[in-house]
Write an enzyme that holds these catalytic residues in place. Structure first.
Site, PDB file in Angstrom:
ATOM      1  N   HIS A 309      78.545 -47.007  66.608  1.00 14.05           N
ATOM      2  CA  HIS A 309      78.153 -46.821  65.200  1.00 14.05           C
ATOM      3  C   HIS A 309      76.912 -47.651  64.930  1.00 14.05           C
ATOM      4  CE1 HIS A 309      78.682 -46.184  60.895  1.00 14.05           C
ATOM      5  NE2 HIS A 309      78.407 -47.468  60.733  1.00 14.05           N
ATOM      6  N   ASP A 311      74.209 -48.561  62.167  1.00 15.49           N
ATOM      7  CA  ASP A 311      73.753 -48.459  60.788  1.00 15.49           C
ATOM      8  C   ASP A 311      72.237 -48.302  60.796  1.00 15.49           C
ATOM      9  OD1 ASP A 311      76.238 -48.809  59.221  1.00 15.49           O
ATOM     10  OD2 ASP A 311      76.367 -50.655  60.380  1.00 15.49           O
ATOM     11  N   ASP A 421      82.175 -44.578  58.221  1.00 13.33           N
ATOM     12  CA  ASP A 421      82.007 -45.910  57.625  1.00 13.33           C
ATOM     13  C   ASP A 421      81.571 -45.869  56.166  1.00 13.33           C
ATOM     14  OD1 ASP A 421      81.959 -48.716  57.754  1.00 13.33           O
ATOM     15  OD2 ASP A 421      79.805 -48.737  58.125  1.00 13.33           O
ATOM     16  N   HIS A 626      74.337 -45.159  54.278  1.00 12.58           N
ATOM     17  CA  HIS A 626      75.476 -45.796  53.606  1.00 12.58           C
ATOM     18  C   HIS A 626      75.427 -47.314  53.464  1.00 12.58           C
ATOM     19  CE1 HIS A 626      77.191 -45.646  57.824  1.00 12.58           C
ATOM     20  NE2 HIS A 626      77.460 -46.890  57.508  1.00 12.58           N
TER      21      HIS A 626
HETATM   22 ZN   LIG Z   1      78.063 -48.360  58.842  1.00 15.74          ZN
END
Ligand SMILES: [Zn+2]
Length: 1055
Positions: A309, A311, A421, A626
């Site tokens: 994951h 970001d 997430d 996000h």
């Molecule tokens: Zn995230």
């Protein structure tokens, strides 16, 4: 025969008093079937060990003995871990070059490198240190596996022969670059590699804690840089031991298999001489005979998928995410070379686009593995966006840009939406997914809810229009598992639909860069593929996994409506300028597309700016990531985001100007501006009557006590000297809006101190600290008195450091009172809201969401109700009883609540982490209070909220004689024509998108004056349905809608 003691130290941990040692007399161990495949000497050794006279039966000492044997520190001389590396050899030379920029390899290697050594520090934060590593592998290591061992702070990338080859990150357990699996005599023993080290950790550079603002002066140290011989057989043994010990531990004392594992591990310790590798095969054989004991047919199956994951920006800027992707994905490619069964799922088209542009060599390798179905693009969106705040059209564009990218680059659309997430999921998403070719949805974030436990792991999620998607929450409650026994057991045991479905997903791999899965994780999972006592674990793909779930779907439950995360509700408000940028840029791109589309139909010479619009949309979509739109990012990211909004504002403004010039060139004034003649452009699909000029004369009366009454024949407002609305009267129906003895437009301030996630969370207890803002700085004064517009202004002091100034505006014929608000905000951990206590009683309030609305309770009956003490809305919210209600409109706010009869709009927060400067400074925003007769649908609240957000464009023109021209009109007030744009794949086509906004079944006409020759239904990805041509009739196109249905139509233009 008892294995010889070999001088091993005994555990020294003090035992609890009740711990007595029991001896298992005659405890013989043919519990485990001997495969018989082992060579005789090995079997003899095993039998010898099993036939030992005594086995300690004390669970804790036995378990801890095995654990100690595994662990490195403490007893390095006799622990297995201490034997992982054989010989070591220093580097030939090490030198470095530092730069504040993120520069390409070619440029870096041309710089002047200075001598460096292990122990040196480099930095500061956000710099990059390039190391030149010259090494020579000793001749005597022929036949060995040789690693470059690199332990440094920061995130590293190894470059060899000008290509990125391996990510290195301590926090991601990646400190080795494999130089060779098996050193050959003939291969070159000397070489030069470069290590590019970013001066930030996996999670940025927070000062003191993860989410603290970054420490700009952090130093980074190189702790180790040397060549080592890696003992693969020791590594394999360590994994064997770990699985056995973890099974003994986590299966628990009630489980007989747990004890089997315990005694096998103990026996293996007895058998193993860490100094003598000839004892290893027998021990490995013992372990594998256990791992080969299979489950029964009914065992639960876990679908493991590698994941990282990343970001797209969070505690580091966007630019660093580009390198994080490269470091992680190159590491994944290395693992794929060695592990043919390994699959990896990877979301966010934007990240693929970054790697395509910056690391073309790596991208080509990724495409090869994608063709094999192992490096698997998932999600279908441009980024993993916020699930609450983007508009309906923005969400469509996330999929449109994402799916088209995946189709072009990888030859297929994603079938699943991937958002593990994000902080809550709009009830409109199921319909948007279905319209974008998506059937399945995966997230795990609802496991973070603070109050209620979500009752399903696998279920159908149904949106406000009735669309459904098969949804799975990986029951391990994580997207970065490590492939441990404990996690696999949790995945099985925590599956809330076990007995109904026999499959769960498990996503494993470090996240946020340098990361992703490790060889050790893969080695763990291999041992758990089918071992009695554990769920079956197989490498899988989303397609395979969801196909298995579909076979078992008959018994699944359905969850209808939003997936509300009961946490992080501060993210609807934090970083108000980002929220404002989002709303404003959504409007700018809407207007630019509408006007450019019109220009395209009117002038052959007009070039629709599709490339520029795509660029601007992608910037907007990126900012919806996000941790950006929610405001949970560091200051550097906020600065980047504001830069992108500025680009959309300026370039979008130019596109609007170009389109207007093309449409009305001959009418436009080229000389000095005058307001005498104005061309007025309305980009919304209904007629509007609005005040666009401030000139005129007035109805406005000041009263001796400082209060003011404003009236326009529709509504009458009475304001006190502090600008509070004492009364708001709906003239023709004779209804008062404001609760008796209370006042609306009451500013209130709260202490806002969350438990940990500062920018993210507002806690329920903040409501107990409510204080009205009542310090008057400048009393109410009349600004404008006019027959078209009247306004009054006042200022309040929030504190010594913060001031509110507000102009309250009433326009002729306008059904709402408008509050143009300026706040100079300089607070710490305080939350500003404005309240409207209403003379309305209803159990539910209505909130606008993407392409529709939903209701939430106004009471706190159950934990599910009060957990929603702070919710989100878009352009409006409404509290209505039968026949009357009050709506609150806004132009850039999202946080809101209605408790009992009090409507609140959340205005500003002041968190200090991860951005210490969040929201400090000047703000400007508008909200409006609109009392109405009947329902909000009948009263046109939805249209008025659009009007507030999409101001009319006024352009100075040569003459007012220009006849009115309308491109589109829709007959039903329930149907909103939201989008008009050029079709992605047809230069002679427009796509129009409409939705039913009332929650009703409607048949309506879409009328157009544009030269349309053909109309075809299409989906949200603009794929026409060839069997669904719409006849062009006299009244236009006849369109039918079910409640909240979103429809797209491709209009082919006559040339
Ligand atoms: Zn995230």
């Amino acid at each position: 025969m008892q294995a010889p003691p070999r001088g091993r130290s005994r555990p020294t941990v003090p035992l609890p008093p009740h711990g007595t040692c029991a001896v298992a007399h005659g405890f013989r161990l043919p519990l485990w079937p001997d495969s018989g495949a082992a060579p005789p000497s090995v079997s003899a050794l095993l039998r010898g060990a099993m036939a030992g006279p005594q086995v300690l039966k004390h669970r804790r000492t036995t378990l801890e003995r095995a654990e100690k044997f595994l662990s490195g520190p403490g007893f390095p001389d006799c622990s297995l871990r201490g034997r992982l590396f054989g010989g070591t050899c220093p580097l030939v030379s090490l030198s470095c070059f530092q730069t504040p920029q993120r520069i390409p390899y070619d440029e870096a290697v041309r710089q002047e490198f200075r001598p460096a050594k292990v122990g040196d520090s480099f930095g500061p934060t956000w710099w990059t240190c390039w190391f030149k590593v010259e090494l020579s592998i000793p001749r005597e290591w022929v036949g060995k596996e040789v690693h470059l061992l690199w332990e440094s702070d920061g995130e590293g990338m190894v470059w060899r022969d000008a290509q990125p080859v391996q990510g290195l990150t301590k926090e991601g357990e990646k400190t080795s670059y494999i130089l060779t699996d098996n050193l050959k005599e003939a291969e070159p023993h000397s070489l030069t590699v470069y290590v590019e080290v970013a001066c930030n950790g996996l999670f940025g550079a927070g000062k003191g804690s993860l989410i603290a603002p970054p420490d700009p002066d952090k130093k980074f140290t190189l702790h180790k840089a040397e060549l080592v011989v890696f003992n693969r057989d020791v590594h394999e043994l360590l994994v064997d031991f770990e699985i056995l010990v973890d099974m003994a531990k986590f299966l628990g004392e009630e489980n007989q298999r747990s004890f089997q594992m315990l005694y096998v591990a103990n026996q293996m310790v007895n058998l193993l001489d860490v100094t003598d590798s000839s004892t290893f095969p027998a021990v490995r054989h013992r372990a594998s005979s256990i791992f080969r004991q299979k489950n029964g047919e009914s065992q639960h199956t876990i679908h493991a998928m590698g994941h990282c994951h990343i970001d797209s920006a969070w505690l580091w800027p966007y630019e660093e995410s580009i390198r994080k992707c490269a470091r992680s994905w190159v590491t994944v490619v290395r693992l794929m070379e060695k592990n043919p069964e390994f699959t990896f799922v990877c979301s966010q088209a934007q990240q693929f686009e970054w790697v395509r542009n910056w690391y073309p060599g790596l991208y080509a390798q990724i495409q090869d593995y994608a063709k094999e179905g192992r490096f698997i693009p998932v999600g279908g969106t441009w980024v993993e966006m916020d699930g609450n705040l983007p508009s309906g059209e923005s969400m469509v564009r996330q999929f449109l840009q994402g799916q088209r990218f995946f189709q072009q680059q990888f030859g297929k659309l994603c079938l699943e939406f991937w958002l593990p997430d994000t902080f809550g999921y709009s009830a409109q998403l199921p319909q948007l997914m279905r319209g974008c070719g998506i059937r399945w949805f995966l997230t795990q974030k609802l496991s973070w809810s603070l109050v209620n436990t979500f009752p399903h792991s696998t279920f159908f999620w149904e949106g406000i229009d009735g669309s459904q998607v098969l949804t799975h929450f990986p029951p391990g409650n994580s997207y970065d598992l490590k492939g441990r026994v404990e996690e696999m057991l949790k995945t099985m045991n925590n599956n809330k639909d076990k007995g109904r479905v026999n499959h769960s997903a498990a996503l494993f791999g470090f996240g946020d860069g340098g990361g992703g899965p490790t060889q050790k994780m893969l080695d763990r999972l291999k041992r758990m593929s089918d071992t009695d006592g554990l769920p079956r674990v197989q490498m899988s793909t989303p397609d395979h996994f969801f196909s298995m779930l579909e076979k078992e779907k008959t018994q699944l439950f359905t969850w209808t409506g939003e997936l509300f995360l009961e946490l992080h509700n501060g993210t609807y408000t934090t970083q108000a300028q980002i929220k404002k940028g989002n709303r404003e840029c959504e409007r700018i791109l809407h207007d630019a597309e509408v006007l450019s589309s019109f220009a395209l139909t009117q002038k052959n010479t007009f070039q629709y700016p599709s490339i520029k619009l795509q660029h601007l949309w992608r910037l907007l979509l990126l900012n919806q990531f996000h941790d950006v739109l929610p405001g949970s990012c560091i200051q550097l990211v906020v600065e980047d985001a504001m830069k992108y909004y500025a680009e959309i504002r300026s370039m979008g403004g130019l596109l609007i100007k170009d389109a207007v010039r093309s449409l009305f060139g001959e009418l436009l004034l080229t000389g000095p501006e005058t307001e005498e003649s104005l061309l007025v452009l309305n980009t919304l699909p209904w007629e509007r009557t609005e005040v666009i000029s401030r000139t005129g004369a007035k109805t406005l009366g000041a009263i001796a006590d400082g209060s003011v009454t404003m009236e326009n024949g529709v509504i009458a407002a009475h304001l006190d000297s502090m600008g509070r609305v004492m009364s708001l009267y709906l003239v023709h129906s004779g209804r008062e809006s404001v609760q008796d003895g209370h006042c609306a437009n009451q500013f209130v301030i709260f202490d806002d101190v969350p438990l940990y996630w500062d920018a993210w969370d507002v806690m329920d207890y903040h409501l107990e600290t409510r204080k009205p803002v009542t310090t008057l700085l400048k009393p109410l004064a009349i600004v404008l008195t006019g027959s078209l517009r009247g306004s009054v202004k006042f200022s309040l002091q929030i504190s010594e450091r913060s001031v509110i100034t507000q102009e309250v505006i009433l326009d002729a014929m306008c059904p709402y009172l408008r509050f143009l608000t300026q706040v100079d905000w300089n607070e710490a951990h305080r939350f500003l809201k404005v309240e409207f206590p209403l003379r309305v009683r209803s159990m539910n309030a209505t909130y606008e969401i993407q392409f529709g609305h939903l209701q939430r309770p106004t009471h706190w009956n159950t934990s599910w109700d009060w957990a929603r003490f702070e919710v989100w809305t878009h352009k409006w919210m409404d509290l209505s009883e039968h026949g009357f209600g009050v709506a609150l409109l806004n132009d850039c706010k999202y946080g809101a609540s209605v408790h009992k009869n009090v409507m609140s709009l959340s205005l500003l927060r002041a968190p200090k982490s991860p951005d210490a400067t969040a929201d400090i400074g000047p703000h400007e925003f508008t909200y409006a209070m609109m009392p109405h007769k009947g329902s909000f649908h009948e009263a046109g609240v939805i249209h008025y909220a659009y009007n507030l957000n999409f101001p009319l464009h006024t352009v100075p023109a040569v003459s007012a004689q220009c006849p009115a021209w309308s491109a589109f009109s829709v007959h039903s007030p329930a149907v909103v024509l939201e989008t008009v744009k050029q079709a992605e794949d047809r230069l002679d086509g427009l796509v129009v998108r409409l939705y039913e906004s009332h929650g009703s079944t409607v048949v309506t006409w879409l009328q157009t004056s544009l030269p349309v020759k053909e109309a075809i239904n299409c989906d949200l990805l603009e794929r026409p349905d060839p069997s669904s041509h719409l006849p062009l009739e006299e009244h236009g196109l006849k369109l039918s809608f079910t409640p909240f249905q979103v429809r797209s139509v491709l209009l082919i233009l006559r040339q």
